[in-house]
Design a protein around this motif. Sequence first.
Motif, PDB file in Angstrom:
ATOM      1  N   LYS A 160      -2.390   4.104   3.935  1.00 41.90           N
ATOM      2  CA  LYS A 160      -2.584   2.794   4.568  1.00 41.90           C
ATOM      3  C   LYS A 160      -3.699   2.799   5.613  1.00 41.90           C
ATOM      4  N   LYS A 190      -6.520   4.090   5.393  1.00 35.53           N
ATOM      5  CA  LYS A 190      -7.824   3.946   4.759  1.00 35.53           C
ATOM      6  C   LYS A 190      -8.112   2.494   4.383  1.00 35.53           C
ATOM      7  N   ASN A 191      -7.096   1.659   4.537  1.00 40.35           N
ATOM      8  CA  ASN A 191      -7.251   0.240   4.226  1.00 40.35           C
ATOM      9  C   ASN A 191      -7.812  -0.488   5.449  1.00 40.35           C
ATOM     10  N   GLU A 192      -8.951  -1.152   5.255  1.00 39.05           N
ATOM     11  CA  GLU A 192      -9.626  -1.815   6.379  1.00 39.05           C
ATOM     12  C   GLU A 192      -8.770  -2.919   6.993  1.00 39.05           C
ATOM     13  N   GLN A 193      -8.086  -3.676   6.171  1.00 38.05           N
ATOM     14  CA  GLN A 193      -7.245  -4.766   6.668  1.00 38.05           C
ATOM     15  C   GLN A 193      -6.106  -4.227   7.541  1.00 38.05           C
ATOM     16  N   TYR A 194      -5.508  -3.120   7.110  1.00 38.26           N
ATOM     17  CA  TYR A 194      -4.409  -2.525   7.881  1.00 38.26           C
ATOM     18  C   TYR A 194      -4.930  -1.987   9.220  1.00 38.26           C
ATOM     19  N   THR A 245      -0.572   4.454  -1.441  1.00 36.54           N
ATOM     20  CA  THR A 245      -1.900   4.854  -0.965  1.00 36.54           C
ATOM     21  C   THR A 245      -1.835   5.150   0.538  1.00 36.54           C
ATOM     22  N   LEU A 260       0.818  -1.219   0.000  1.00 34.35           N
ATOM     23  CA  LEU A 260       0.000   0.000   0.000  1.00 34.35           C
ATOM     24  C   LEU A 260       0.854   1.273   0.000  1.00 34.35           C
TER      25      LEU A 260
END
Length: 240
Positions: free
Chosen positions: A164, A166-170, A162, A159
């Motif tokens: 990071k 905003k990433n649900e997994q992170y 981008t 990521l």
Amino acid sequence: MSSLDVARAELALAVLYLNKAEARDKICRAIQYGSKFLSNGEPGTAQNVDKTTSLARKVFRLFKFINDLHGLVSPNAPGTPLPLILLGKSKNALLSTFLFLDQIVWLGRTGIYKNKERTELIGRLSLFCWLGSSVCTTLVEIGEIGRLSGSMKKLEKELKNTNKYKNEQYRTKLQQSNERSLALVKAGMDIVVAVGLLQLSPKKVNARVTGAFGFASSLISCYQVIICLCMNFFKCIMKI
């Protein structure tokens, strides 16, 4: 939502929290170790509160050893390394033994079980089991934090162009890392408390130090229970 609806929701949450035996136990634990800190092992009102609260807490833990017995026989999460599995099972076995032996101590302290010398011996053995389970918990949390850190670094590389956060997994992994870090701090504090109760280092870990670490550990436990409850509570509200 109106202010009345907010007040109702907050009261409902408080009722749910106080209805949990685990929450009441942790509140009593905070009172117990706070009193130990104030008394510093000296006779008086604070020491009486410490002793009576300690005895009362044992009632909340009746048959609680079944929880860790269930954890002992439950399957592990896929992909968990063998050393962490063994440490986790050892923690469950030691904690279950501690809680089981603690019931015998309760019988002895209330006078139902008459052998005082054996009661004290069992009480000391149970504390060694708790010390062992706290050490295992510490090692498990260190291992799991290391695993999470590795997976988060790998995800960061994927990521890198981008945001990071905003990433649900992170975000999920970050939350899990924070929760395990807090659990690690608590386990470390519990080791100090166990050492103090067993008087393995009476000059360094006296009654006041034991009380301070126990009180801080209890506040963390109360926080962990209420956070878990809040998450479930708001999930239910969202469904409604």
